[in-house]
Design a protein around this motif. Structure first.
Motif, PDB file in Angstrom:
ATOM      1  N   ARG A  11      40.938 -51.917 -46.023  1.00 19.00           N
ATOM      2  CA  ARG A  11      40.009 -50.967 -46.645  1.00 19.00           C
ATOM      3  C   ARG A  11      40.857 -50.025 -47.487  1.00 19.00           C
ATOM      4  O   ARG A  11      42.087 -50.023 -47.360  1.00 19.00           O
ATOM      5  N   PHE A  12      40.219 -49.213 -48.326  1.00 20.54           N
ATOM      6  CA  PHE A  12      40.957 -48.359 -49.251  1.00 20.54           C
ATOM      7  C   PHE A  12      40.452 -46.929 -49.172  1.00 20.54           C
ATOM      8  O   PHE A  12      39.250 -46.690 -49.197  1.00 20.54           O
ATOM      9  N   ARG A  13      41.401 -45.994 -49.089  1.00 17.98           N
ATOM     10  CA  ARG A  13      41.078 -44.567 -49.107  1.00 17.98           C
ATOM     11  C   ARG A  13      41.517 -43.983 -50.437  1.00 17.98           C
ATOM     12  O   ARG A  13      42.604 -44.299 -50.934  1.00 17.98           O
ATOM     13  N   VAL A  14      40.673 -43.125 -50.980  1.00 17.21           N
ATOM     14  CA  VAL A  14      41.041 -42.353 -52.163  1.00 17.21           C
ATOM     15  C   VAL A  14      40.720 -40.901 -51.847  1.00 17.21           C
ATOM     16  O   VAL A  14      39.792 -40.612 -51.092  1.00 17.21           O
ATOM     17  N   GLN A  15      41.508 -39.974 -52.404  1.00 18.64           N
ATOM     18  CA  GLN A  15      41.253 -38.553 -52.148  1.00 18.64           C
ATOM     19  C   GLN A  15      39.956 -38.114 -52.806  1.00 18.64           C
ATOM     20  O   GLN A  15      39.213 -37.325 -52.252  1.00 18.64           O
ATOM     21  N   GLN A  16      39.708 -38.635 -53.997  1.00 18.93           N
ATOM     22  CA  GLN A  16      38.476 -38.299 -54.698  1.00 18.93           C
ATOM     23  C   GLN A  16      38.048 -39.527 -55.493  1.00 18.93           C
ATOM     24  O   GLN A  16      38.847 -40.103 -56.230  1.00 18.93           O
ATOM     25  N   LEU A  17      36.785 -39.914 -55.323  1.00 19.26           N
ATOM     26  CA  LEU A  17      36.283 -41.056 -56.074  1.00 19.26           C
ATOM     27  C   LEU A  17      36.281 -40.738 -57.560  1.00 19.26           C
ATOM     28  O   LEU A  17      35.907 -39.635 -57.962  1.00 19.26           O
ATOM     29  N   PRO A  18      36.710 -41.690 -58.385  1.00 24.01           N
ATOM     30  CA  PRO A  18      36.660 -41.447 -59.828  1.00 24.01           C
ATOM     31  C   PRO A  18      35.213 -41.438 -60.303  1.00 24.01           C
ATOM     32  O   PRO A  18      34.328 -41.999 -59.646  1.00 24.01           O
ATOM     33  N   SER A  19      34.948 -40.811 -61.437  1.00 24.00           N
ATOM     34  CA  SER A  19      33.589 -40.798 -61.981  1.00 24.00           C
ATOM     35  C   SER A  19      33.145 -42.216 -62.320  1.00 24.00           C
ATOM     36  O   SER A  19      31.968 -42.544 -62.237  1.00 24.00           O
ATOM     37  N   SER A  20      34.078 -43.072 -62.693  1.00 24.70           N
ATOM     38  CA  SER A  20      33.787 -44.497 -62.893  1.00 24.70           C
ATOM     39  C   SER A  20      35.078 -45.282 -62.692  1.00 24.70           C
ATOM     40  O   SER A  20      36.172 -44.760 -62.875  1.00 24.70           O
ATOM     41  N   TRP A  21      34.915 -46.534 -62.292  1.00 34.53           N
ATOM     42  CA  TRP A  21      36.056 -47.430 -62.114  1.00 34.53           C
ATOM     43  C   TRP A  21      36.201 -48.282 -63.368  1.00 34.53           C
ATOM     44  O   TRP A  21      35.201 -48.668 -63.967  1.00 34.53           O
ATOM     45  N   PRO A  22      37.433 -48.611 -63.755  1.00 31.58           N
ATOM     46  CA  PRO A  22      37.593 -49.571 -64.860  1.00 31.58           C
ATOM     47  C   PRO A  22      36.965 -50.905 -64.448  1.00 31.58           C
ATOM     48  O   PRO A  22      36.831 -51.192 -63.257  1.00 31.58           O
ATOM     49  N   ASN A  23      36.627 -51.728 -65.414  1.00 30.16           N
ATOM     50  CA  ASN A  23      36.051 -53.031 -65.092  1.00 30.16           C
ATOM     51  C   ASN A  23      37.049 -53.925 -64.359  1.00 30.16           C
ATOM     52  O   ASN A  23      36.670 -54.699 -63.494  1.00 30.16           O
ATOM     53  N   SER A  24      38.328 -53.808 -64.712  1.00 29.97           N
ATOM     54  CA  SER A  24      39.338 -54.606 -64.010  1.00 29.97           C
ATOM     55  C   SER A  24      40.609 -53.783 -63.833  1.00 29.97           C
ATOM     56  O   SER A  24      40.985 -53.017 -64.709  1.00 29.97           O
ATOM     57  N   PHE A  25      41.215 -53.950 -62.665  1.00 34.86           N
ATOM     58  CA  PHE A  25      42.463 -53.259 -62.351  1.00 34.86           C
ATOM     59  C   PHE A  25      43.139 -53.966 -61.190  1.00 34.86           C
ATOM     60  O   PHE A  25      42.560 -54.856 -60.568  1.00 34.86           O
ATOM     61  N   VAL A  26      44.383 -53.580 -60.942  1.00 38.96           N
ATOM     62  CA  VAL A  26      45.139 -54.126 -59.811  1.00 38.96           C
ATOM     63  C   VAL A  26      45.443 -52.993 -58.839  1.00 38.96           C
ATOM     64  O   VAL A  26      45.399 -51.813 -59.201  1.00 38.96           O
ATOM     65  N   ILE A  27      45.739 -53.373 -57.610  1.00 36.69           N
ATOM     66  CA  ILE A  27      46.204 -52.417 -56.604  1.00 36.69           C
ATOM     67  C   ILE A  27      47.544 -52.930 -56.095  1.00 36.69           C
ATOM     68  O   ILE A  27      47.641 -54.064 -55.623  1.00 36.69           O
ATOM     69  N   VAL A  28      48.561 -52.092 -56.242  1.00 43.89           N
ATOM     70  CA  VAL A  28      49.935 -52.467 -55.903  1.00 43.89           C
ATOM     71  C   VAL A  28      50.514 -51.418 -54.962  1.00 43.89           C
ATOM     72  O   VAL A  28      50.308 -50.217 -55.163  1.00 43.89           O
ATOM     73  N   THR A  29      51.246 -51.873 -53.951  1.00 42.44           N
ATOM     74  CA  THR A  29      52.000 -50.955 -53.098  1.00 42.44           C
ATOM     75  C   THR A  29      53.479 -51.315 -53.193  1.00 42.44           C
ATOM     76  O   THR A  29      53.837 -52.363 -53.718  1.00 42.44           O
TER      77      THR A  29
END
Length: 128
Positions: A11-29
């Motif tokens: 699952r994913f935690r964010v401090q504050q939800l963005p007003s909108s998400w891009p249509n495509s993106f990656v998540i990297v750690t």
């Protein structure tokens, strides 16, 4: 190609939800890859370097922490609006087995080594 089961529980935690998400993106750690343990200092140093790289790339980015709701294991990372090739390259640079890719609301896990891809499910339903 089979992926570690942990990738499908994340699952994913964010401090504050963005007003909108891009249509495509990656998540990297940049923390120890699945199944490995690195000293805390190495995880921290690697994460700081990923943070610098994310800033260098520019564009939309969001701090995201992936976590396992069962074990509590958590890793900070970055959601970045970059193409898949760049995302996989970052994953390789930071010694990751895989990264996540989001297209619309579809979450997939993408291998950084064997070109494997596996569907995980909806992305937004996994965001806390």
């Amino acid at each position: 190609m089979s992926f570690h089961p942990a990738y499908f529980n994340t699952r994913f935690r964010v401090q504050q939800l963005p007003s909108s998400w891009p249509n495509s993106f990656v998540i990297v750690t940049a923390y120890a890859t699945t199944g490995e343990r690195w000293p805390a200092e190495e995880n921290k140093r690697s994460d700081e370097e990923l943070t610098r790289r994310a800033a260098e790339l520019g564009g939309w980015s969001l701090r995201v922490t992936g976590y396992d709701p069962v074990t509590g294991h958590a890793e900070p990372g970055w959601a970045l609006e970059v193409d898949l090739e760049t995302g996989v390259g970052l994953g390789r640079e930071f010694r990751q087995d895989a990264i996540y890719r989001v297209e619309g609301d579809r979450l997939v896990v993408v291998s950084c080594g064997e070109n494997g891809v596996a569907a995980v499910g909806g992305f937004r339903e996994r965001v806390d």
